[in-house]
Design an enzyme around this catalytic site. Structure first.
Site, short mmCIF file in Angstrom:
data_model
loop_
_atom_site.label_atom_id
_atom_site.label_comp_id
_atom_site.label_asym_id
_atom_site.label_seq_id
_atom_site.Cartn_x
_atom_site.Cartn_y
_atom_site.Cartn_z
CD GLU A 1 2.58 -0.92 7.50
OE1 GLU A 1 2.15 0.00 6.79
OE2 GLU A 1 1.86 -1.57 8.29
CG HIS B 1 3.44 4.25 5.90
ND1 HIS B 1 2.43 4.83 6.65
CD2 HIS B 1 3.01 2.98 5.62
CE1 HIS B 1 1.46 3.95 6.82
NE2 HIS B 1 1.77 2.81 6.20
CD GLN C 1 -2.61 2.21 5.47
OE1 GLN C 1 -1.56 2.82 5.56
NE2 GLN C 1 -2.81 1.04 6.05
CD GLU D 1 -5.75 0.42 7.66
OE1 GLU D 1 -4.61 0.75 8.04
OE2 GLU D 1 -5.99 -0.63 7.07
CG HIS E 1 -0.33 0.01 2.53
ND1 HIS E 1 0.07 -1.15 3.16
CD2 HIS E 1 -0.02 1.01 3.40
CE1 HIS E 1 0.58 -0.86 4.36
NE2 HIS E 1 0.55 0.44 4.52
CO CO Z 1 0.61 1.12 6.46
#
Ligand code: CO
Length: 133
Positions: free
Chosen positions: A129, A79, A55, A44, A8
């Site tokens: 991540e 991120h 996301q 989210e 994502h």
């Molecule tokens: Co994330």
């Protein structure tokens, strides 16, 4: 190659409903999954794009790291989630390559995933991540 997919792209927003509406109107996107992750202080909405997600992330409290990011840098890219088969192995590989982990060990993420975050310092300015489904 350890990465199997871009899991994502996470975008921090102040108003989740407004952001969802915008993505719906602009792209015809639909919400595939929605979740409050209390431990991260975020809510989210995941919009599916092929095998990946956009996301949209909004803070649920003022102490949330996402709230602080918005305060500091405004809304926007927060991120990147890289999908891996084994989060622990990928984390060890990144640490061996000189990355600075935020999570010392994998932990539960949203939609039942296992995740670990890597600090942007030492990763060319991007919060990474690792996501294991
Ligand atoms: Co994330």
């Amino acid at each position: 190659m350890i990465l199997t997919e871009i899991d994502h792209v996470a975008i921090a927003v102040r108003d989740l409903e407004a952001a969802i509406k915008y993505y719906q109107e602009a792209f015809g996107a639909t919400v595939d999954h929605r979740e409050v992750v209390e431990s991260d202080g975020v809510e989210e909405a995941l919009l599916k794009v092929a095998e990946s997600y956009i996301q949209l992330l909004t803070p649920t409290n003022p102490d949330s790291p996402v709230a602080k990011a918005i305060e500091k840098r405004g809304e926007g890219l927060h991120h990147i989630g890289y999908r891996v088969d084994n989060c622990a192995e990928a984390l060890a590989s990144m640490i061996a390559a000189g990355a600075t982990p935020i999570d010392k060990a994998p932990r539960p993420g949203s939609r039942g995933t296992t995740v670990a975050f890597i600090h942007p310092k030492g990763s060319f300015g991007t919060l990474i991540e690792l996501v294991q489904e």
